[in-house]
Design an enzyme around this catalytic site. Structure first.
Site, PDB file in Angstrom:
ATOM      1  CG  ASP A  93     -11.952  -6.007   3.952  1.00 18.01           C
ATOM      2  OD1 ASP A  93     -12.603  -6.379   4.935  1.00 18.01           O
ATOM      3  OD2 ASP A  93     -12.164  -4.936   3.340  1.00 18.01           O
ATOM      4  CD  GLU A 147     -20.117  -8.808   8.008  1.00 17.07           C
ATOM      5  OE1 GLU A 147     -18.965  -8.624   7.580  1.00 17.07           O
ATOM      6  OE2 GLU A 147     -21.096  -8.160   7.616  1.00 17.07           O
TER       7      GLU A 147
END
Ligand code: 13P
Length: 332
Positions: A93, A147
Site C-alpha cells: 500500500d 494514483e
C-alpha cells in the site's frame, strides 16, 4: 527472490475483472499483526470472499517484511485449514519509490502500489511506468496500482494536507503511458478517522457529523474515459460511531471523527470501483475492545485476554463489510 505463487498468492488481474462485471469490490484490509491477519482470514473464509492483504511502508517497518511474507503464506494455509481456499493477494500500500516496490516483489508480494500522486504529472507517469515495466516483466506477472489525484488525511507515513480531485481528462493518457493495472482516484475520500473538518459537514439531530457526499460525478466521468478499467478507492473507512463511543466511554478521546457512509461505498462498489481500502475501521474496532477490557478488568494482564476480544470484533466488522458494504461475500 520468492515468487508470490510459491506462497500460494494470486495477483489482482482476474479478481478485478470479475469484480467489475459482478458489481462488487474486493476488500483491501491493512494488517501488521497476527490478530488482524487471523480476523481477516476468518471473516473472508466464512463469507467466501476474495481478499487483498495490504501492507503499508509503515507496517513493513513495524513488522518486518519477511515476517509479513510468511504471515501471508500462513494466511493461505490458514484459509485452507478453515476449509475454503479463497484467493489472497499480498499488496504493498502506498509504495513511494521504485526500490520499495522492487523489494516487495522480490519478497513475494503479488501486487504493489506506486503512489506518485504527490509528484508533478510527468514524474508520476515516469515513476509509475518504471514500476510497471519491472513488475510486469517478472516470471509471474505482478500487478501495479497507480494514483492520480491527492487524498487528504494522514496514514502512516503518507500525509497530504489538501485533497485534489482526480482530473478525468488525465486518466486515458496516464493509463496508456504507464500500463498500470488499476488506478486509485480521489473523489472525496481521505485517510484516517477524521476525514472531514467539522465545518465541511452538517450535523444530525444527535449532533453526529454528516460528511459531504462523494463526487460520483467525477467517478462517472472517469468511467466514461476508461470504461471497464479497475478503479480503487482509498480512505474508505466508515468510522462507525459505535466504536468511537466505546473508545470515549472507556477513556479515549477521538473528537470530530467522521467517515464515509456505508451506502455511498455500496454505490461505489457497484461501479468500476473494484478495490476498497479499509484500515482505520479495524484500528477503531481493536482499540474499542482493548480499552473496554482494560477498564472493566483492571487486573487483566494476559495479552490474549484483550487481543482475543479485539480479534473477534475485527472478524465481525470484516464479515459485515464483505456482506453488506462491498458485496464480495460469496464471490470466492
Ligand atoms: P482508511 O483510513 O479510511 O481506513 O483508509 C485506508 C487506506 O486507504 C489505506 O490505503
Amino acid at each position: 527472490m520468492t515468487s508470490y505463487k510459491e506462497l500460494g498468492l494470486v495477483n489482482t488481474k482476474d479478481l478485478f475483472k470479475k469484480a467489475i462485471s459482478g458489481g462488487y469490490a474486493i476488500p483491501a484490509y491493512n494488517f501488521n499483526n497476527m490478530e488482524q491477519m487471523q480476523a481477516i482470514i476468518q471473516a473472508c473464509v466464512e463469507t467466501k470472499s476474495p481478499v487483498i492483504l495490504q501492507v503499508s511502508a509503515g507496517a513493513r517497518k513495524y513488522a518486518n517484511q519477511n515476517i509479513l511474507k510468511n504471515m501471508a503464506r500462513g494466511a493461505v494455509e490458514y484459509a485452507h485449514e478453515l476449509g475454503y481456499d479463497i484467493p489472497i493477494v499480498l499488496h504493498l500500500d502506498h509504495g513511494d519509490s521504485f526500490e520499495i516496490c522492487k523489494d516487495c516483489i522480490e519478497t513475494g508480494f503479488s501486487s504493489v502500489m506506486i503512489d506518485g500522486s504527490h509528484l508533478p504529472y510527468d514524474e508520476n507517469v515516469a515513476l509509475t511506468k518504471k514500476v510497471c515495466e519491472h513488475a510486469h516483466a517478472q516470471k509471474d506477472y505482478v500487478t501495479v496500482e497507480g494514483e492520480l489525484g491527492v487524498l487528504a488525511g494522514v496514514e502512516d507515513d503518507v500525509s497530504a494536507e489538501h485533497s485534489h480531485y482526480t482530473q478525468p481528462s488525465e486518466v486515458i493518457d496516464f493509463v496508456n503511458k504507464t500500463k498500470v493495472d488499476s488506478l486509485a482516484i480521489s473523489i472525496g475520500t481521505s485517510h484516517g478517522r477524521a476525514k472531514f473538518k467539522p465545518e465541511q459537514c452538517t450535523r444530525d439531530a444527535n449532533g453526529i457529523l454528516i460528511p459531504p457526499p462523494l463526487r460520483f460525478d467525477i467517478l462517472e466521468e472517469i468511467e466514461k474515459q476508461i470504461p471497464g478499467f479497475p478503479i480503487v478507492l482509498h480512505g474508505s473507512s466508515s468510522v462507525p460511531i459505535e466504536y468511537v463511543h466505546i473508545i470515549e466511554k472507556f477513556g479515549g478521546k477521538l473528537s470530530d471523527s467522521v467517515g464515509i457512509p456505508e451506502e455511498q461505498l455500496r454505490k461505489a462498489a457497484k461501479s468500476a470501483v473494484c478495490k476498497i481500502n479499509i484500515d482505520s475501521d479495524g484500528r477503531l474496532a481493536m482499540t474499542a475492545m482493548i480499552r473496554k477490557v482494560f477498564m472493566e478488568k483492571p487486573d487483566e494482564f494476559d495479552p490474549r485476554k484483550y487481543l482475543g476480544p479485539a480479534r473477534d470484533e475485527l472478524k465481525k466488522l470484516y464479515s459485515h463489510k464483505n456482506m453488506n458494504v462491498l458485496g464480495s461475500a460469496g464471490q470466492a
